[in-house]
Design a protein around this motif. Structure first.
Motif, PDB file in Angstrom:
ATOM      1  N   UNK A  57       0.819  -1.207   0.000  1.00 54.61           N
ATOM      2  CA  UNK A  57       0.000   0.000   0.000  1.00 54.61           C
ATOM      3  C   UNK A  57       0.848   1.251   0.000  1.00 54.61           C
ATOM      4  N   UNK A  58       1.915   1.253   0.796  1.00 54.73           N
ATOM      5  CA  UNK A  58       2.799   2.421   0.844  1.00 54.73           C
ATOM      6  C   UNK A  58       3.455   2.658  -0.503  1.00 54.73           C
ATOM      7  N   UNK A  59       3.911   1.562  -1.110  1.00 56.17           N
ATOM      8  CA  UNK A  59       4.531   1.702  -2.422  1.00 56.17           C
ATOM      9  C   UNK A  59       3.535   2.190  -3.460  1.00 56.17           C
ATOM     10  N   UNK A  60       2.295   1.721  -3.341  1.00 55.63           N
ATOM     11  CA  UNK A  60       1.258   2.159  -4.290  1.00 55.63           C
ATOM     12  C   UNK A  60       1.014   3.665  -4.151  1.00 55.63           C
ATOM     13  N   UNK A  61       0.884   4.172  -2.909  1.00 58.03           N
ATOM     14  CA  UNK A  61       0.684   5.602  -2.698  1.00 58.03           C
ATOM     15  C   UNK A  61       1.882   6.403  -3.215  1.00 58.03           C
ATOM     16  N   UNK A  62       3.078   5.870  -2.989  1.00 54.24           N
ATOM     17  CA  UNK A  62       4.267   6.554  -3.474  1.00 54.24           C
ATOM     18  C   UNK A  62       4.279   6.627  -4.996  1.00 54.24           C
ATOM     19  N   UNK A  63       3.885   5.508  -5.629  1.00 54.72           N
ATOM     20  CA  UNK A  63       3.850   5.504  -7.098  1.00 54.72           C
ATOM     21  C   UNK A  63       2.789   6.465  -7.626  1.00 54.72           C
ATOM     22  N   UNK A  64       1.648   6.534  -6.913  1.00 52.58           N
ATOM     23  CA  UNK A  64       0.601   7.484  -7.318  1.00 52.58           C
ATOM     24  C   UNK A  64       1.106   8.933  -7.202  1.00 52.58           C
ATOM     25  N   UNK A  65       1.810   9.232  -6.099  1.00 49.88           N
ATOM     26  CA  UNK A  65       2.327  10.587  -5.894  1.00 49.88           C
ATOM     27  C   UNK A  65       3.320  10.962  -6.987  1.00 49.88           C
ATOM     28  N   UNK A  66       4.218  10.005  -7.327  1.00 41.44           N
ATOM     29  CA  UNK A  66       5.176  10.274  -8.394  1.00 41.44           C
ATOM     30  C   UNK A  66       4.480  10.479  -9.731  1.00 41.44           C
ATOM     31  N   UNK A  67       3.448   9.664  -9.991  1.00 43.98           N
ATOM     32  CA  UNK A  67       2.706   9.789 -11.246  1.00 43.98           C
ATOM     33  C   UNK A  67       2.003  11.139 -11.337  1.00 43.98           C
ATOM     34  N   UNK A  68       1.367  11.549 -10.230  1.00 45.31           N
ATOM     35  CA  UNK A  68       0.670  12.841 -10.216  1.00 45.31           C
ATOM     36  C   UNK A  68       1.664  13.974 -10.482  1.00 45.31           C
ATOM     37  N   UNK A 110      -7.055  11.180 -12.256  1.00 45.44           N
ATOM     38  CA  UNK A 110      -7.433   9.784 -12.018  1.00 45.44           C
ATOM     39  C   UNK A 110      -6.598   9.173 -10.904  1.00 45.44           C
ATOM     40  N   UNK A 111      -5.293   9.465 -10.912  1.00 42.01           N
ATOM     41  CA  UNK A 111      -4.413   8.895  -9.891  1.00 42.01           C
ATOM     42  C   UNK A 111      -4.725   9.443  -8.505  1.00 42.01           C
ATOM     43  N   UNK A 112      -5.174  10.690  -8.428  1.00 43.67           N
ATOM     44  CA  UNK A 112      -5.418  11.314  -7.124  1.00 43.67           C
ATOM     45  C   UNK A 112      -6.808  11.019  -6.579  1.00 43.67           C
ATOM     46  N   UNK A 113      -7.572  10.231  -7.306  1.00 42.28           N
ATOM     47  CA  UNK A 113      -8.933   9.916  -6.833  1.00 42.28           C
ATOM     48  C   UNK A 113      -9.168   8.405  -6.774  1.00 42.28           C
ATOM     49  N   UNK A 114      -8.090   7.602  -6.773  1.00 46.80           N
ATOM     50  CA  UNK A 114      -8.309   6.158  -6.674  1.00 46.80           C
ATOM     51  C   UNK A 114      -8.665   5.793  -5.233  1.00 46.80           C
ATOM     52  N   UNK A 115      -9.201   4.599  -4.983  1.00 45.28           N
ATOM     53  CA  UNK A 115      -9.725   4.246  -3.648  1.00 45.28           C
ATOM     54  C   UNK A 115      -8.702   4.365  -2.521  1.00 45.28           C
ATOM     55  N   UNK A 120      -6.417   7.249   2.251  1.00 45.24           N
ATOM     56  CA  UNK A 120      -5.306   7.984   2.863  1.00 45.24           C
ATOM     57  C   UNK A 120      -5.706   9.419   3.185  1.00 45.24           C
ATOM     58  N   UNK A 121      -6.613   9.987   2.392  1.00 46.21           N
ATOM     59  CA  UNK A 121      -7.058  11.361   2.616  1.00 46.21           C
ATOM     60  C   UNK A 121      -7.863  11.518   3.890  1.00 46.21           C
ATOM     61  N   UNK A 122      -8.416  10.411   4.416  1.00 45.31           N
ATOM     62  CA  UNK A 122      -9.246  10.486   5.617  1.00 45.31           C
ATOM     63  C   UNK A 122      -8.446  10.302   6.904  1.00 45.31           C
ATOM     64  N   UNK A 123      -7.174   9.958   6.798  1.00 49.80           N
ATOM     65  CA  UNK A 123      -6.362   9.759   7.997  1.00 49.80           C
ATOM     66  C   UNK A 123      -6.184  11.097   8.716  1.00 49.80           C
ATOM     67  N   UNK A 124      -6.506  11.194   9.998  1.00 53.39           N
ATOM     68  CA  UNK A 124      -6.365  12.469  10.713  1.00 53.39           C
ATOM     69  C   UNK A 124      -4.944  13.008  10.604  1.00 53.39           C
ATOM     70  N   UNK A 125      -4.855  14.328  10.430  1.00 48.38           N
ATOM     71  CA  UNK A 125      -3.549  14.977  10.358  1.00 48.38           C
ATOM     72  C   UNK A 125      -2.981  14.947   8.953  1.00 48.38           C
ATOM     73  N   UNK A 126      -2.215  13.910   8.652  1.00 50.23           N
ATOM     74  CA  UNK A 126      -1.515  13.841   7.375  1.00 50.23           C
ATOM     75  C   UNK A 126      -2.463  13.695   6.190  1.00 50.23           C
ATOM     76  N   UNK A 127      -3.676  13.226   6.445  1.00 49.36           N
ATOM     77  CA  UNK A 127      -4.619  12.994   5.359  1.00 49.36           C
ATOM     78  C   UNK A 127      -4.963  14.235   4.559  1.00 49.36           C
ATOM     79  N   UNK A 128      -4.924  15.408   5.205  1.00 46.19           N
ATOM     80  CA  UNK A 128      -5.233  16.649   4.483  1.00 46.19           C
ATOM     81  C   UNK A 128      -4.286  16.862   3.318  1.00 46.19           C
TER      82      UNK A 128
END
Length: 631
Positions: A57-68, A110-115, A120-128
């Protein structure tokens, strides 16, 4: 019955369970524990997903961030190419580039709106941070796919080369056809910008806050440009006589004798426009116009500040920086003198003429008397010589007001003829006028309410109140007190400093540096037409300037100093804005520094600073000193 008895309690138990979930029968303590259980379940669910996803999951989020990041950077990199292709009317090239740009922003969205990104956006603090990145990606896609596509449709239907007058005629129909697409793009862009600019930046990671700040700034600049284009598309067809003929009074302002909006109205021209056909009907000069008697009525608030000369002399209508007041007063004076009806007033200065001549190339001045050419005045005007010729040389070489006015009028007439004949193509004309607009050298007023309502909201209208002057707005304006053409030698610098105070308000200091660069022997070397010859009490070679400073609404003008020593200050109010006035007299070669302090500034927006346009480049005049972010 046994079955009914068995089912009864079970049914009642389900209802009770439902009531408990609904919270209707819970006590306050139970509801508090219930909310805690729900929050706990949500956090556990997020934690469970992350735990199950683990490293993957962490790697997936990292890949999404790089793609964005890659996709948004690729989209930004295409912008200069797209602007060049649109400007050169390369329709096929700009279409291909825009399609590529939209593809990049679409992938980022598309990358910033995947499930997983949403979780991750709902996690308190860092999610914002995740949610803000999503906002940026969505905004980029809305601008590219929404506003970009609408504007592209405009470039396909609008022939920019045809926007300039040809044989005295402007084709209005393409402007009318382009208006809906331009206005649709402007609406989409403004909605996106307003959403992005309101994102709270506190507690964001620097890796997110920094791109957000850049994106907000870039969107602000783009939004200003597109909104101006939208407003122009709403104004131009009707103002160019699409519905009925229009009569416009043009004021060519002389910066050598400065007034708040630019300069004394040296040349006046009446222009008639009918369905895009432009005709120069008549001309006059400020000196030939003389005094309007009895003076026209101007509101007491302004006559208290600027005197009743506002309504008496057409050269003084713009002692006030409020262009709607100056324009409507000039309209009344012209109509009283010559009759007819004025639909609008346009003001510009010789620096705008220089921009136009840069686009057209040198033009011959027709109708110049042998006396003028015999004294060394040019028979051809260019972007290099038009300003010194009209603002200085004509007064050095010609002795009478009549001969000076005649040359000035011939020059203006020649520029008009060159422009209306089609010597300047559409893109070059628009660029020249845009430069004048950006430097605050071009103002327009309309007697038609629906048009004036738009003009009041934008800088082109020159109003000192309304949306174009909202927030922490300051204005520094100059009015000549010499009664001559010595402002050609004046150099000015205006700076703004913001400090925070213990009472929670901001305090601003406006600093104005004035320098008289005339030669030391100006009193004897320069003619009275330039120095004034002391006829208004100012010694020849000296320059007297009335400095008028406007602060933001609700603020208070406090003190003024000259070279660090406290001086007298005239304090007034104009449409809710505080106004301070001081006067300074400078001998040839002398420099002085004026400071004026404004207290209790409640606006926390970025301050803006407007100044009277002079012969100097506006960028050389204005500047912001250190500012503080007040708590």
């Amino acid at each position: 019955m046994a079955n009914d008895a068995a089912q009864g309690p079970a049914h009642s138990g389900n209802a009770a369970e439902l009531r408990t979930k609904d919270g209707a029968d819970e006590s306050p303590v139970e509801r508090k524990h219930s909310r805690r259980r729900k929050l706990g379940r949500r956090i556990c669910a997020i934690a469970g997903v992350v735990a199950v996803a683990g490293t993957a999951g962490s790697l997936w989020l990292l890949s999404r961030a790089e793609l964005i990041g890659d996709e948004l950077n690729s989209a930004v990199a295409l912008m200069p190419q797209l602007k060049t292709e649109i400007a050169s009317q390369n329709t096929s090239g700009s279409q291909t580039t825009l399609e590529a740009l939209v593809a990049h922003t679409g992938k980022a969205r598309e990358a910033s709106t995947d499930p997983l990104w949403k979780i991750a956006s709902t996690v308190p603090g860092v999610g914002r941070n995740f949610s803000v990145v999503s906002e940026l990606a969505v905004a980029a896609d809305e601008v590219a796919a929404g506003s970009g596509q609408s504007l592209f449709k405009t470039t396909k239907t609008l022939n920019f080369a045809a926007l300039g007058p040809v044989h005295g005629h402007v084709d209005i129909e393409p402007l009318r056809q382009a208006a809906p697409n331009v206005q649709a793009a402007a609406r989409t862009l403004d909605l996106t910008y307003q959403r992005i600019r309101t994102i709270e930046t506190r507690d964001l990671l620097p890796q997110v806050a920094s791109p957000l700040a850049r994106a907000t700034q870039e969107l602000a600049e783009l939004n200003r440009s597109v909104q101006a284009l939208s407003q122009a598309s709403a104004l131009l067809p009707s103002m160019l006589g699409s519905d009925e003929p229009r009569n416009y009074l043009v004021l060519v302002q002389n910066n050598a004798e400065v007034r708040a909006t630019g300069g004394l109205s040296g040349v006046l021209a009446l222009i008639r426009i009918d369905e895009g056909s432009v005709e120069l009907v008549s001309e006059s000069t400020g000196s030939a116009f003389g005094r309007t008697n009895p003076p026209l009525s101007v509101d007491k608030e302004q006559t208290d500040i600027f005197s009743t000369r506002l309504g008496a002399f057409i050269g003084d209508v713009n002692l006030t920086p409020d262009f709607p007041t100056a324009a409507s007063t000039a309209k009344g004076m012209w109509e009283r003198r010559y009759g007819g009806h004025i639909d609008g007033v346009v003001a510009m200065d010789p620096i705008v003429l220089a921009h136009l001549l840069k686009a057209s190339g040198p033009i011959p001045v027709s109708g110049v008397s042998p006396a003028a050419t015999g004294r060394g005045l040019p028979t051809t005007l260019s972007s290099e010589n038009v300003v010194p010729t009209l603002l200085n040389e004509v007064y050095k070489r010609l002795e009478t007001n009549e001969s000076q006015d005649a040359y000035y009028a011939a020059a203006s007439h020649s520029v008009f003829d060159a422009l209306s004949s089609g010597k300047v193509n559409g893109p070059a004309l628009l660029k020249s006028l845009s430069s004048g607009y950006e430097e605050n050298r071009l103002h327009v007023w309309s007697s038609h309410k629906e048009e004036q309502d738009i003009l009041m909201d934008i800088p082109l209208g020159g109003s000192i109140s309304g949306p174009s002057q909202g927030g922490a707005s300051f204005g520094v304006y100059f009015n000549d007190g010499t009664g001559a053409k010595m402002d050609f030698y004046m150099r000015r610098k205006v700076q703004l400093t913001k400090t925070c105070t213990s009472d929670g308000y901001a305090e601003f200091n406006v600093r104005v540096e004035l320098s008289n660069t005339a030669p030391a022997d100006a009193a004897s070397a320069l003619p009275a037409a330039i120095t004034g010859g002391g006829r208004f009490g100012v010694p020849a070679g000296s320059v007297q300037t009335n400095v008028v400073v406007y602060g933001p609404a609700q603020a208070h003008v406090d003190t003024a100093t000259q070279n660090g020593t406290k001086i007298g200050l005239g304090s007034y109010m104009h449409r809710g804005r505080p106004v301070g006035i001081v006067s300074a007299r400078l001998a040839a070669g002398e420099t002085t520094t004026l400071d004026m302090t404004f207290l209790k500034v409640v606006q926390d927006t970025e301050p803006t600073l407007a100044v009277t346009p002079t012969i100097q480049d506006v960028k050389d005049v204005t500047g912001l000193l250190q500012t503080q972010q007040c708590p």
